[in-house]
Design a protein around this motif. Sequence first.
Motif, PDB file in Angstrom:
ATOM      1  N   HIS A   1     -15.252   3.430   9.070  1.00  0.00           N
ATOM      2  CA  HIS A   1     -14.519   3.317   7.807  1.00  0.00           C
ATOM      3  C   HIS A   1     -13.019   3.175   8.029  1.00  0.00           C
ATOM      4  O   HIS A   1     -12.314   2.666   7.169  1.00  0.00           O
ATOM      5  N   ILE A   2     -12.545   3.648   9.143  1.00  0.00           N
ATOM      6  CA  ILE A   2     -11.096   3.648   9.385  1.00  0.00           C
ATOM      7  C   ILE A   2     -10.598   2.340   9.970  1.00  0.00           C
ATOM      8  O   ILE A   2      -9.402   2.137  10.170  1.00  0.00           O
ATOM      9  N   THR A   3     -11.527   1.392  10.219  1.00  0.00           N
ATOM     10  CA  THR A   3     -11.131   0.102  10.803  1.00  0.00           C
ATOM     11  C   THR A   3     -10.146  -0.612   9.882  1.00  0.00           C
ATOM     12  O   THR A   3     -10.383  -0.755   8.675  1.00  0.00           O
ATOM     13  N   GLY A   4      -9.044  -1.043  10.414  1.00  0.00           N
ATOM     14  CA  GLY A   4      -8.048  -1.802   9.644  1.00  0.00           C
ATOM     15  C   GLY A   4      -7.119  -0.938   8.838  1.00  0.00           C
ATOM     16  O   GLY A   4      -6.398  -1.452   7.982  1.00  0.00           O
ATOM     17  N   ILE A   5      -7.089   0.375   9.042  1.00  0.00           N
ATOM     18  CA  ILE A   5      -6.218   1.243   8.256  1.00  0.00           C
ATOM     19  C   ILE A   5      -4.746   0.914   8.487  1.00  0.00           C
ATOM     20  O   ILE A   5      -3.923   0.986   7.587  1.00  0.00           O
ATOM     21  N   GLU A   6      -4.427   0.550   9.745  1.00  0.00           N
ATOM     22  CA  GLU A   6      -3.028   0.211  10.031  1.00  0.00           C
ATOM     23  C   GLU A   6      -2.587  -1.025   9.252  1.00  0.00           C
ATOM     24  O   GLU A   6      -1.475  -1.089   8.715  1.00  0.00           O
ATOM     25  N   SER A   7      -3.490  -2.032   9.200  1.00  0.00           N
ATOM     26  CA  SER A   7      -3.130  -3.253   8.457  1.00  0.00           C
ATOM     27  C   SER A   7      -3.029  -2.959   6.968  1.00  0.00           C
ATOM     28  O   SER A   7      -2.181  -3.531   6.261  1.00  0.00           O
ATOM     29  N   ASP A   8      -3.879  -2.048   6.451  1.00  0.00           N
ATOM     30  CA  ASP A   8      -3.797  -1.695   5.033  1.00  0.00           C
ATOM     31  C   ASP A   8      -2.468  -1.023   4.721  1.00  0.00           C
ATOM     32  O   ASP A   8      -1.847  -1.287   3.678  1.00  0.00           O
ATOM     33  N   ILE A   9      -2.064  -0.135   5.612  1.00  0.00           N
ATOM     34  CA  ILE A   9      -0.762   0.527   5.404  1.00  0.00           C
ATOM     35  C   ILE A   9       0.361  -0.502   5.467  1.00  0.00           C
ATOM     36  O   ILE A   9       1.321  -0.450   4.690  1.00  0.00           O
TER      37      ILE A   9
ATOM     38  N   LYS B   1       2.707   9.312   0.870  1.00  0.00           N
ATOM     39  CA  LYS B   1       1.267   9.082   0.756  1.00  0.00           C
ATOM     40  C   LYS B   1       0.715   8.482   2.048  1.00  0.00           C
ATOM     41  O   LYS B   1      -0.346   8.901   2.540  1.00  0.00           O
ATOM     42  N   ASN B   2       1.432   7.518   2.608  1.00  0.00           N
ATOM     43  CA  ASN B   2       0.993   6.918   3.868  1.00  0.00           C
ATOM     44  C   ASN B   2       1.015   7.966   4.992  1.00  0.00           C
ATOM     45  O   ASN B   2       0.098   8.025   5.837  1.00  0.00           O
ATOM     46  N   THR B   3       2.047   8.802   5.011  1.00  0.00           N
ATOM     47  CA  THR B   3       2.157   9.846   6.038  1.00  0.00           C
ATOM     48  C   THR B   3       1.003  10.844   5.901  1.00  0.00           C
ATOM     49  O   THR B   3       0.410  11.288   6.901  1.00  0.00           O
ATOM     50  N   PHE B   4       0.689  11.189   4.625  1.00  0.00           N
ATOM     51  CA  PHE B   4      -0.397  12.135   4.378  1.00  0.00           C
ATOM     52  C   PHE B   4      -1.722  11.573   4.880  1.00  0.00           C
ATOM     53  O   PHE B   4      -2.513  12.275   5.511  1.00  0.00           O
ATOM     54  N   ASN B   5      -1.991  10.296   4.629  1.00  0.00           N
ATOM     55  CA  ASN B   5      -3.245   9.691   5.078  1.00  0.00           C
ATOM     56  C   ASN B   5      -3.331   9.677   6.605  1.00  0.00           C
ATOM     57  O   ASN B   5      -4.390   9.930   7.200  1.00  0.00           O
TER      58      ASN B   5
ATOM     59  N   GLU C   1       2.228  -7.796  -8.431  1.00  0.00           N
ATOM     60  CA  GLU C   1       2.560  -7.020  -7.242  1.00  0.00           C
ATOM     61  C   GLU C   1       2.244  -5.542  -7.435  1.00  0.00           C
ATOM     62  O   GLU C   1       1.771  -4.860  -6.517  1.00  0.00           O
ATOM     63  N   ILE C   2       2.517  -5.029  -8.647  1.00  0.00           N
ATOM     64  CA  ILE C   2       2.201  -3.614  -8.932  1.00  0.00           C
ATOM     65  C   ILE C   2       0.699  -3.396  -8.834  1.00  0.00           C
ATOM     66  O   ILE C   2       0.208  -2.401  -8.259  1.00  0.00           O
ATOM     67  N   GLN C   3      -0.056  -4.342  -9.399  1.00  0.00           N
ATOM     68  CA  GLN C   3      -1.509  -4.234  -9.347  1.00  0.00           C
ATOM     69  C   GLN C   3      -2.012  -4.284  -7.903  1.00  0.00           C
ATOM     70  O   GLN C   3      -2.914  -3.537  -7.516  1.00  0.00           O
ATOM     71  N   LYS C   4      -1.407  -5.158  -7.096  1.00  0.00           N
ATOM     72  CA  LYS C   4      -1.798  -5.252  -5.700  1.00  0.00           C
ATOM     73  C   LYS C   4      -1.493  -3.946  -4.961  1.00  0.00           C
ATOM     74  O   LYS C   4      -2.289  -3.489  -4.110  1.00  0.00           O
ATOM     75  N   LEU C   5      -0.330  -3.338  -5.257  1.00  0.00           N
ATOM     76  CA  LEU C   5       0.032  -2.082  -4.601  1.00  0.00           C
ATOM     77  C   LEU C   5      -0.977  -0.983  -4.932  1.00  0.00           C
ATOM     78  O   LEU C   5      -1.429  -0.230  -4.050  1.00  0.00           O
ATOM     79  N   GLN C   6      -1.313  -0.903  -6.226  1.00  0.00           N
ATOM     80  CA  GLN C   6      -2.290   0.120  -6.615  1.00  0.00           C
ATOM     81  C   GLN C   6      -3.634  -0.110  -5.920  1.00  0.00           C
ATOM     82  O   GLN C   6      -4.288   0.821  -5.438  1.00  0.00           O
ATOM     83  N   THR C   7      -4.042  -1.377  -5.865  1.00  0.00           N
ATOM     84  CA  THR C   7      -5.327  -1.695  -5.236  1.00  0.00           C
ATOM     85  C   THR C   7      -5.308  -1.350  -3.750  1.00  0.00           C
ATOM     86  O   THR C   7      -6.268  -0.772  -3.205  1.00  0.00           O
ATOM     87  N   SER C   8      -4.226  -1.696  -3.068  1.00  0.00           N
ATOM     88  CA  SER C   8      -4.121  -1.421  -1.625  1.00  0.00           C
ATOM     89  C   SER C   8      -4.143   0.082  -1.343  1.00  0.00           C
ATOM     90  O   SER C   8      -4.805   0.548  -0.397  1.00  0.00           O
ATOM     91  N   MET C   9      -3.443   0.867  -2.157  1.00  0.00           N
ATOM     92  CA  MET C   9      -3.401   2.315  -1.932  1.00  0.00           C
ATOM     93  C   MET C   9      -4.765   2.936  -2.212  1.00  0.00           C
ATOM     94  O   MET C   9      -5.230   3.840  -1.491  1.00  0.00           O
ATOM     95  N   ALA C  10      -5.430   2.461  -3.278  1.00  0.00           N
ATOM     96  CA  ALA C  10      -6.756   2.995  -3.585  1.00  0.00           C
ATOM     97  C   ALA C  10      -7.730   2.671  -2.467  1.00  0.00           C
ATOM     98  O   ALA C  10      -8.578   3.516  -2.089  1.00  0.00           O
ATOM     99  N   ARG C  11      -7.639   1.473  -1.909  1.00  0.00           N
ATOM    100  CA  ARG C  11      -8.536   1.092  -0.824  1.00  0.00           C
ATOM    101  C   ARG C  11      -8.262   1.952   0.415  1.00  0.00           C
ATOM    102  O   ARG C  11      -9.182   2.383   1.127  1.00  0.00           O
ATOM    103  N   THR C  12      -7.004   2.252   0.714  1.00  0.00           N
ATOM    104  CA  THR C  12      -6.643   3.083   1.876  1.00  0.00           C
ATOM    105  C   THR C  12      -7.187   4.518   1.710  1.00  0.00           C
ATOM    106  O   THR C  12      -7.770   5.104   2.641  1.00  0.00           O
TER     107      THR C  12
END
Length: 732
Positions: A77-85, A118-122, A51-62
């Motif tokens: 490039h911004i397509t799907g940003i809401e689903s990533d968050i 981080k999500n708010t900043f993005n 789960e930690i690895q998945k979180l890091q991967t998801s944040m890096a992708r965002t």
Amino acid sequence: MQPKKIKYYLLGLFLIGMALFIVLHVNSAKNIRQLISGNEQLLQELNVKNEIQKLQTSMARTDSKVRGTVIAQDSLHITGIESDIAIIKADLKEINKIVRNDSTEKLLTQLNYLVDEKNTFNVQVLDTFYTQGKWAAEKLINNQKGKRLGEAITGILHQLDSTRQSEVNHTTHLIDTSGQKALSWGTILVVFACLTSLLAFLYITSRIHRQEQLIDELDESREQERRLTVVKDQFLANMSHEIRTPMNSVLGFAHLLKNQPLNSKSREYVNAIDSAGQNLLEIINDILDISKIESGMMRIEPSSFSLQGVLHAVYLLFQPKAEEKQLSLQVTTDEQVPDILYGDVTRLTQVLVNLTSNAIKFTDAGTVSIHVARSWQDGNGVRLLFTVKDTGIGIDPAKQGSIFDRFNQAEASTTRKYGGTGLGLTIVKQLVELQNGFIAVESKPGEGSTFKVELPYTLGEPPAETGSDEELLPLLPGLQQDIRILVAEDNKMNQNLLRHLLSNRQLSYRIVTNGEEALQALQKSNYDLLLLDIQMPNVDGYTVIQRLRQEQHSNIPVIAMTAHAMAGERDKCLQLGMNEYISKPIRAEELYRLIQVYTGKSLGPDISGNNDFSTVADNGHLISMQYLQELSNGNSEFEQTMLQQFIAQLPEDLGQLKQAIHASDLPGIRTAAHHLKTTVSFIGLEAHLYPFLEPLEHVTEEDFVQAEAAESFASLRQLAMQAVQEAMSFLL
């Protein structure tokens, strides 16, 4: 160790073993549970890392998508940003659920805050990009806030991973320890189970061995008992012959003396002799009857009979004795009682005679009555209740349970006063039980006794009128009619032998020459025994016994006669329904013994005459006269007749065999060889001729070679003709 205590020792060992087994099982189960729990924890820790690895991967992708949108000014490039968050939030939520404990509470709080920031900043970067343009968004990205948030998040995740790694190490160590303990306890449990099984196997093996020894001892004991029973039966048979014969003479001469003119003293002596003789004969009969019953020789032989005839015979038998004691003897029957019944009339008569005799013996005044009533009837089946009542001395209630025991009477003084063996009621009880009935007694001292016997019967048919008595039963005149024997034998020499042997013991017999005649004779008349040759023309002995048992439903005793010496022949005969097997050449004593056993009757004395006979020496001859001389018992006329029959029959049998071999007629070869075996056995030619006859008697299509059979016949014929010449010399 005492045998009585061994079960307690075994029980103690069993309980100790069970306790050890339970302890071992509990410890093994405990370690297995710890192993399972450790595996579950290890899986959970691996899930946390995932789960930690998945979180890091998801944040890096965002972050990558946001930067790509700003730099390339490409909204694709911004397509799907809401689903990533949303995925980042879901991963964070899962981490909170599976990681939260006291040691990680603070780190999780910081992680939640930083991830939200981080999500708010993005989102803020994207909003700036859309409202103010690329340069404003790049400026916001380059102010290092996003970078600091990312580094902070990475640091916290690293701390969480380090914390969980220590948990993983601890869990792995716990799993290893539990696994080793489970393996150790499992090994101990297996060793204990193997040791216990080995000890149990050794114990069971020793018990089985001991049981086999006991079975062998029991078999030996039974065999010894069987031998003793045979000796006892032979003794009783001898006693029957040796005592009954002189006793009958004593009673006969006493009866003759009664009819002679005697003075009062002499008449008193004669009466005493007659009375004592009758009592002794009665005792002998009782002992023989109880011996027959106990040895299984007593058989139930049903036939149609008149009940009124039986009751009338009993009345006539005891009326003189009742009048002598001034007793009233009464015989009555209910109207519903049928007259013609089907059952064993001899055993019924024996039961009534014993009970009536006892009643008269123990009654000094009053009445003895026999009453017959019907207790039950259904179709052809009927149960009759026979009541024998007297007004005699009676029986004490405490003694009534033992009066049916052997050699037991109600009082010790009874034997001295009234005599007897104490076997009468025992015989009655066992005879009643043999017929599937029951007996009971009601009695009071001084008031008399009442014996009740209930027996089952079926309704019988009156005997049919017969046409010709001579055709129905052509028995030899002047012989005993007590034992009636049917002989089925086609060999003339064997017929002559059986005529001689049966006539010597005054036995009534009829001889037929094939199986069909035997079946017809049994349908027309009653016989006590069937002597049945196995190999006969048309209908052989095997077919006869099958039709006799299955179609005619006859229970007549059947003794098979055959020259077969093959293993299993006796078992085959018994399996098909025959009672016994006697091999040819027939031995006289064996034949007489079987007749006595299966008829249950004593044979008459041997009337053959002189028992002293001379033996003809062999002098190198083929013929041996020993067997023929044993059969003849010194009767030279019988020996001459048998030799003449041999001389006449042997060429005829040889001719039949030669013709069958020439025609390759295998059934004819087997039949002719069997006949020849019987013919030559009377004069001791078995050793010389059986080696030629045995293969021919059992010849099959696979092993038949006509040339070899003809060669064997030539050798057989040469020896047979030599035997004929020797037989002719004995006749000179």
